[in-house]
Design an enzyme around this catalytic site. Sequence first.
Site, PDB file in Angstrom:
ATOM      1  N   PRO A 185      26.135 -23.585 -41.392  1.00 51.57           N
ATOM      2  CA  PRO A 185      24.901 -24.282 -41.019  1.00 51.57           C
ATOM      3  C   PRO A 185      25.218 -25.643 -40.402  1.00 51.57           C
ATOM      4  CG  PRO A 185      24.882 -23.599 -43.341  1.00 51.57           C
ATOM      5  CD  PRO A 185      26.274 -23.431 -42.836  1.00 51.57           C
ATOM      6  N   GLU A 186      24.817 -25.819 -39.175  1.00 51.69           N
ATOM      7  CA  GLU A 186      24.907 -27.113 -38.518  1.00 51.69           C
ATOM      8  C   GLU A 186      23.478 -27.580 -38.259  1.00 51.69           C
ATOM      9  OE1 GLU A 186      27.725 -27.014 -35.233  1.00 51.69           O
ATOM     10  OE2 GLU A 186      28.875 -25.423 -36.194  1.00 51.69           O
TER      11      GLU A 186
END
Length: 287
Positions: A2-3
């Site tokens: 997850p960015e």
Amino acid sequence: MPELPEVEFVARQLRDDLVGRRIRRAEVFWPRAIQGLGVPEFEAGLAGRVVTAIGRRGKYLLIYLDDGAVLLVHRRMSGNLRLAASDEDEPYVRVAVTLDDGRRLLYTDPRKFGRLALARAEELPALFAALGPEPLDPSFTVEALAARLAGRRGPIKAALVDQSVVAGLGNIYADEALFRAGIHPLRPASSLDPAEVAALHMGIVGVLRAGIEHGGTTFSRYRDAYGESGTNRQHLEVYQRTGEPCIRCGTPIERIVVGQRGTHFCPSCQRARPFSGTGQARRRRAT
DNA sequence: CTATAAACCTGCTGGC
DNA sequence: TGCCAGCAGGTTTATA
């Protein structure tokens, strides 16, 4: 992983579905996922509270509560937040938050790298003091990026994934932004000329906006708040495309290691030094 | 100060 | 077919 786009997309989903709901209770199944507080204090701090707002800072998801507390969630490598019906279960649940309507907000994380913490809202500025600018905020200008890169001798790729330079970029979107800008990942961060910084700024903003638009990038793990995969993977131009032809020039994408991270780039479109090519390939601008 | 490296973790991949 | 070493990477902590 997850960015920023994966966190932002889930934040928007939870904003529609979670704000105004009361938390019935919280259960921690993996104590080390909780940072700062003991498990009993963490669970007690959530029980009975009403969610008033959802926010995001970098890769942190922020769930604001009606007593002035904020639940911070950082999913690190393999964490996911899923809003599940009362009779639904998931593997790898580390923390479960039961809502007043019986649904549960499940924090799942096979790798156990992610962390949750409870803080006072007024503590947030101090907690985020070391974070760089928000790349989708109007204050993130070309000049702001240039200032953050000045004086850094390490490779530009390492600078982009440093959260004190820009908040929210990770390995995927850093590689994609450099490709869009036509910049080699090993170029010293402080060696970029003004035109290159401007191109990189446009690349960063562009890849993040596209990521959000496509619901995030799913490889094996990432799912949104409803358990759905994001579709941005099919829009990636270099990440995890080692050996495949560059979409712009056909040259096989290469993979090197920069700052301990796998780094993907096109050796023809992203030259190590500007204008140092054989003359065979033309420099092109991303549009 | 900058910067590099190891540690945290476990599912998955690839080599034999 | 099955086993297992090694890879994957965001952040913190330690070391140069």
